[in-house]
Design an enzyme around this catalytic site. Sequence first.
Site, PDB file in Angstrom:
ATOM      1  N   ASP A  56       0.820  -1.211   0.000  1.00  0.00           N
ATOM      2  CA  ASP A  56       0.000   0.000   0.000  1.00  0.00           C
ATOM      3  C   ASP A  56       0.856   1.265   0.000  1.00  0.00           C
ATOM      4  O   ASP A  56       1.731   1.427   0.863  1.00  0.00           O
ATOM      5  CB  ASP A  56      -0.894   0.002   1.250  1.00  0.00           C
ATOM      6  CG  ASP A  56      -1.772   1.231   1.326  1.00  0.00           C
ATOM      7  OD1 ASP A  56      -2.654   1.378   0.465  1.00  0.00           O
ATOM      8  OD2 ASP A  56      -1.574   2.062   2.242  1.00  0.00           O
ATOM      9  N   TYR A  61       3.098   9.916   0.682  1.00  0.00           N
ATOM     10  CA  TYR A  61       3.917   9.333   1.753  1.00  0.00           C
ATOM     11  C   TYR A  61       5.375   9.740   1.602  1.00  0.00           C
ATOM     12  O   TYR A  61       6.012   9.472   0.584  1.00  0.00           O
ATOM     13  CB  TYR A  61       3.801   7.798   1.781  1.00  0.00           C
ATOM     14  CG  TYR A  61       2.437   7.298   2.251  1.00  0.00           C
ATOM     15  CD1 TYR A  61       1.532   8.131   2.898  1.00  0.00           C
ATOM     16  CD2 TYR A  61       2.055   5.972   2.046  1.00  0.00           C
ATOM     17  CE1 TYR A  61       0.293   7.678   3.321  1.00  0.00           C
ATOM     18  CE2 TYR A  61       0.810   5.504   2.466  1.00  0.00           C
ATOM     19  CZ  TYR A  61      -0.065   6.374   3.094  1.00  0.00           C
ATOM     20  OH  TYR A  61      -1.293   5.921   3.512  1.00  0.00           O
ATOM     21  N   LYS A 101      -3.473  23.142   2.242  1.00  0.00           N
ATOM     22  CA  LYS A 101      -3.767  21.699   2.149  1.00  0.00           C
ATOM     23  C   LYS A 101      -5.213  21.539   1.679  1.00  0.00           C
ATOM     24  O   LYS A 101      -6.107  22.236   2.164  1.00  0.00           O
ATOM     25  CB  LYS A 101      -3.584  21.029   3.507  1.00  0.00           C
ATOM     26  CG  LYS A 101      -3.853  19.541   3.463  1.00  0.00           C
ATOM     27  CD  LYS A 101      -3.599  18.856   4.780  1.00  0.00           C
ATOM     28  CE  LYS A 101      -3.930  17.379   4.680  1.00  0.00           C
ATOM     29  NZ  LYS A 101      -3.755  16.667   5.945  1.00  0.00           N
ATOM     30  N   HIS A 132      -7.950   8.945  -1.775  1.00  0.00           N
ATOM     31  CA  HIS A 132      -7.445   8.924  -0.397  1.00  0.00           C
ATOM     32  C   HIS A 132      -8.438   9.401   0.668  1.00  0.00           C
ATOM     33  O   HIS A 132      -8.620   8.739   1.690  1.00  0.00           O
ATOM     34  CB  HIS A 132      -6.162   9.766  -0.338  1.00  0.00           C
ATOM     35  CG  HIS A 132      -5.197   9.350   0.712  1.00  0.00           C
ATOM     36  ND1 HIS A 132      -3.855   9.559   0.611  1.00  0.00           N
ATOM     37  CD2 HIS A 132      -5.367   8.736   1.894  1.00  0.00           C
ATOM     38  CE1 HIS A 132      -3.246   9.096   1.677  1.00  0.00           C
ATOM     39  NE2 HIS A 132      -4.152   8.590   2.480  1.00  0.00           N
ATOM     40  N   ARG A 133      -9.046  10.569   0.445  1.00  0.00           N
ATOM     41  CA  ARG A 133     -10.025  11.103   1.403  1.00  0.00           C
ATOM     42  C   ARG A 133     -11.111  11.831   0.630  1.00  0.00           C
ATOM     43  O   ARG A 133     -10.800  12.555  -0.318  1.00  0.00           O
ATOM     44  CB  ARG A 133      -9.364  12.081   2.386  1.00  0.00           C
ATOM     45  CG  ARG A 133      -8.600  11.387   3.477  1.00  0.00           C
ATOM     46  CD  ARG A 133      -8.139  12.349   4.565  1.00  0.00           C
ATOM     47  NE  ARG A 133      -7.457  11.600   5.605  1.00  0.00           N
ATOM     48  CZ  ARG A 133      -8.070  10.989   6.607  1.00  0.00           C
ATOM     49  NH1 ARG A 133      -9.387  11.088   6.727  1.00  0.00           N
ATOM     50  NH2 ARG A 133      -7.378  10.296   7.495  1.00  0.00           N
ATOM     51  N   SER A 162     -10.830   5.390   0.018  1.00  0.00           N
ATOM     52  CA  SER A 162     -10.333   5.316   1.388  1.00  0.00           C
ATOM     53  C   SER A 162     -11.096   6.352   2.216  1.00  0.00           C
ATOM     54  O   SER A 162     -11.422   7.430   1.707  1.00  0.00           O
ATOM     55  CB  SER A 162      -8.827   5.609   1.393  1.00  0.00           C
ATOM     56  OG  SER A 162      -8.360   5.679   2.713  1.00  0.00           O
ATOM     57  N   ASN A 163     -11.356   5.998   3.463  1.00  0.00           N
ATOM     58  CA  ASN A 163     -12.047   6.901   4.401  1.00  0.00           C
ATOM     59  C   ASN A 163     -13.421   7.332   3.887  1.00  0.00           C
ATOM     60  O   ASN A 163     -13.850   8.461   4.111  1.00  0.00           O
ATOM     61  CB  ASN A 163     -11.168   8.135   4.690  1.00  0.00           C
ATOM     62  CG  ASN A 163      -9.833   7.745   5.286  1.00  0.00           C
ATOM     63  OD1 ASN A 163      -9.775   7.091   6.322  1.00  0.00           O
ATOM     64  ND2 ASN A 163      -8.743   8.114   4.633  1.00  0.00           N
ATOM     65  N   GLN A 184     -10.443   1.692   2.382  1.00  0.00           N
ATOM     66  CA  GLN A 184      -9.464   1.637   3.476  1.00  0.00           C
ATOM     67  C   GLN A 184      -9.867   2.654   4.538  1.00  0.00           C
ATOM     68  O   GLN A 184      -9.948   3.843   4.257  1.00  0.00           O
ATOM     69  CB  GLN A 184      -8.107   1.992   2.865  1.00  0.00           C
ATOM     70  CG  GLN A 184      -6.946   1.805   3.768  1.00  0.00           C
ATOM     71  CD  GLN A 184      -5.634   2.098   3.042  1.00  0.00           C
ATOM     72  OE1 GLN A 184      -4.946   3.049   3.359  1.00  0.00           O
ATOM     73  NE2 GLN A 184      -5.265   1.282   2.076  1.00  0.00           N
ATOM     74  N   GLY A 286       1.895  -1.550   9.466  1.00  0.00           N
ATOM     75  CA  GLY A 286       2.572  -0.267   9.256  1.00  0.00           C
ATOM     76  C   GLY A 286       3.985  -0.202   9.782  1.00  0.00           C
ATOM     77  O   GLY A 286       4.657   0.820   9.650  1.00  0.00           O
TER      78      GLY A 286
HETATM   79  N1  LIG Z   1      -5.874   5.617   4.106  1.00  0.00           N
HETATM   80  C1  LIG Z   1      -5.417   6.406   5.055  1.00  0.00           C
HETATM   81  O1  LIG Z   1      -5.937   7.510   5.311  1.00  0.00           O
HETATM   82  C2  LIG Z   1      -4.232   5.941   5.847  1.00  0.00           C
HETATM   83  C3  LIG Z   1      -3.813   6.660   6.982  1.00  0.00           C
HETATM   84  C4  LIG Z   1      -2.709   6.188   7.690  1.00  0.00           C
HETATM   85  C5  LIG Z   1      -2.052   5.033   7.274  1.00  0.00           C
HETATM   86  N2  LIG Z   1      -2.458   4.372   6.152  1.00  0.00           N
HETATM   87  C6  LIG Z   1      -1.793   3.115   5.709  1.00  0.00           C
HETATM   88  O2  LIG Z   1      -1.880   2.184   6.751  1.00  0.00           O
HETATM   89  C7  LIG Z   1      -0.584   1.690   7.096  1.00  0.00           C
HETATM   90  C8  LIG Z   1      -0.540   1.342   8.549  1.00  0.00           C
HETATM   91  O3  LIG Z   1      -0.890   2.464   9.350  1.00  0.00           O
HETATM   92  P1  LIG Z   1      -0.102   2.771  10.696  1.00  0.00           P
HETATM   93  O4  LIG Z   1       1.316   2.950  10.394  1.00  0.00           O
HETATM   94  O5  LIG Z   1      -0.841   3.830  11.400  1.00  0.00           O
HETATM   95  O6  LIG Z   1      -0.348   1.349  11.439  1.00  0.00           O
HETATM   96  P2  LIG Z   1       0.138   0.636  12.763  1.00  0.00           P
HETATM   97  O7  LIG Z   1       0.633  -0.692  12.324  1.00  0.00           O
HETATM   98  O8  LIG Z   1      -0.967   0.693  13.754  1.00  0.00           O
HETATM   99  O9  LIG Z   1       1.339   1.486  13.342  1.00  0.00           O
HETATM  100  C9  LIG Z   1       2.649   1.334  12.871  1.00  0.00           C
HETATM  101  C10 LIG Z   1       3.538   2.230  13.690  1.00  0.00           C
HETATM  102  O10 LIG Z   1       3.499   1.816  15.046  1.00  0.00           O
HETATM  103  C11 LIG Z   1       4.798   1.468  15.502  1.00  0.00           C
HETATM  104  N3  LIG Z   1       4.697   0.263  16.324  1.00  0.00           N
HETATM  105  C12 LIG Z   1       3.871  -0.791  16.150  1.00  0.00           C
HETATM  106  N4  LIG Z   1       4.059  -1.701  17.117  1.00  0.00           N
HETATM  107  C13 LIG Z   1       5.037  -1.215  17.917  1.00  0.00           C
HETATM  108  C14 LIG Z   1       5.672  -1.690  19.088  1.00  0.00           C
HETATM  109  N5  LIG Z   1       5.338  -2.855  19.639  1.00  0.00           N
HETATM  110  N6  LIG Z   1       6.632  -0.932  19.637  1.00  0.00           N
HETATM  111  C15 LIG Z   1       6.998   0.244  19.094  1.00  0.00           C
HETATM  112  N7  LIG Z   1       6.431   0.752  17.966  1.00  0.00           N
HETATM  113  C16 LIG Z   1       5.443   0.037  17.396  1.00  0.00           C
HETATM  114  C17 LIG Z   1       5.604   1.197  14.248  1.00  0.00           C
HETATM  115  O11 LIG Z   1       6.984   1.462  14.513  1.00  0.00           O
HETATM  116  P3  LIG Z   1       8.132   0.497  13.881  1.00  0.00           P
HETATM  117  O12 LIG Z   1       8.244   0.884  12.443  1.00  0.00           O
HETATM  118  O13 LIG Z   1       9.317   0.855  14.689  1.00  0.00           O
HETATM  119  O14 LIG Z   1       7.716  -0.913  14.084  1.00  0.00           O
HETATM  120  C18 LIG Z   1       4.990   2.166  13.258  1.00  0.00           C
HETATM  121  O15 LIG Z   1       5.534   3.466  13.424  1.00  0.00           O
HETATM  122  C19 LIG Z   1       0.370   2.795   6.624  1.00  0.00           C
HETATM  123  O16 LIG Z   1       1.666   2.302   6.351  1.00  0.00           O
HETATM  124  C20 LIG Z   1      -0.311   3.272   5.375  1.00  0.00           C
HETATM  125  O17 LIG Z   1       0.022   2.405   4.299  1.00  0.00           O
HETATM  126  C21 LIG Z   1      -3.545   4.805   5.453  1.00  0.00           C
END
Ligand SMILES: NC(=O)c1ccc[n+]([C@@H]2O[C@H](COP(=O)([O-])OP(=O)(O)OC[C@H]3O[C@@H](n4cnc5c(N)ncnc54)[C@H](OP(=O)(O)O)[C@@H]3O)[C@@H](O)[C@H]2O)c1
Length: 322
Positions: A56, A61, A101, A132-133, A162-163, A184, A286
Amino acid sequence: MKNLPLNQYISHASQLVYGCMAIGGEWDFNPLTKDQTQHAFAAVDAALEAGITVFDHADIYRMGKAEQAFGEVLKSRPNLREEIVLQSKCGIRFEDEHGPKRYDFSKDWIVTSVENTLSRLNTEYLDLLLLHRPDPLMEEEEVAAAFDALFDSGKVKHFGVSNMSGVQMQHLNHYINQPLIANQVEMSLTNLGFVDEGIYVGNPDGQHVNFTAGTLQYAKQNNIQMQSWGPASQGKYTGAPAALTAQEEATKKLVATLAQKYGVATDAIVLAWLMRHPSNIQPIVGSANPKRIKASAEAVTVTLTREDWYALYVSAKGVELP
Ligand SMILES: NC(=O)c1ccc[n+]([C@@H]2O[C@H](COP(=O)([O-])OP(=O)(O)OC[C@H]3O[C@@H](n4cnc5c(N)ncnc54)[C@H](OP(=O)(O)O)[C@@H]3O)[C@@H](O)[C@H]2O)c1
């Protein structure tokens, strides 16, 4: 292996998605460094080794550098392209010389954005493009024309959003010529609206539920793949440093107990909780940490019991069921 709604269109789509928001360095316009590229290779390799085939992206990004770093991976491994599913998003524009924005679903912006994405990713096509939004200024016919142009030129194979709520998807589906196949949204143990909206119907305690009723139902009836962003709550219950309330500590403890019971990592339990829902949710991992990516992927081996699923929901919600 579960059959996802997405598999009707893309048979090699995995149950988990790898979210590329964390690769590509900082959110700035500095050139991508060698270290940042290596970091991206390590994360992508970990995801591939864990059996993840869906990746994704979004044009925004890391200011395009997430796609650029992934493009380096594809350049060095041309055979990989056909084995994976590449999705990206467009429609958010950050503040620039033209204005603040804003969201932009104009035909010109959608098409231009996809062309830039393809060039950064070093690929001829996207398997899936998501808006995206929601853009309140969306002209439906313009989106339809953009989708037609991208589809006819072979630059995008499938489309999604998404959203968006169920009604927004239904509305857009009325105008476009290709069906929406994915949506998403944020769903997790800290973002429980998708469960609450069904449970608190007609209940005064449901007045703050933050999820539009009918979204999951519309998706299921129309074979639209629901994907959850933020599925691990940024590690809140799995070890990320955070100041937790007593209730959150209790949930974290429960996650650890279940991890022991099912013989998997805690990272897998929080994702397995989402995957137990009958909406066939595809969590988007993520983390950019290869160990955590691997641990998260253990989620596909777990089916939580009804009792464990409810115990986690009630603990994360912090109140008894009505
Ligand atoms: N459509 C949208 O509007 C939208 C918005 C936001 C995101 N997204 C997509 O969704 C994906 C996932 O979102 P997200 O990044 O918010 O998901 P997430 O998996 O809930 O969070 C990932 C983040 O949390 C940290 N993390 C997770 N477990 C941890 C632990 N045990 N200890 C320390 N740090 C931890 C990770 O750090 P580390 O890297 O150090 O593990 C990373 O920075 C994104 O990559 C993107 O592709 C979409």
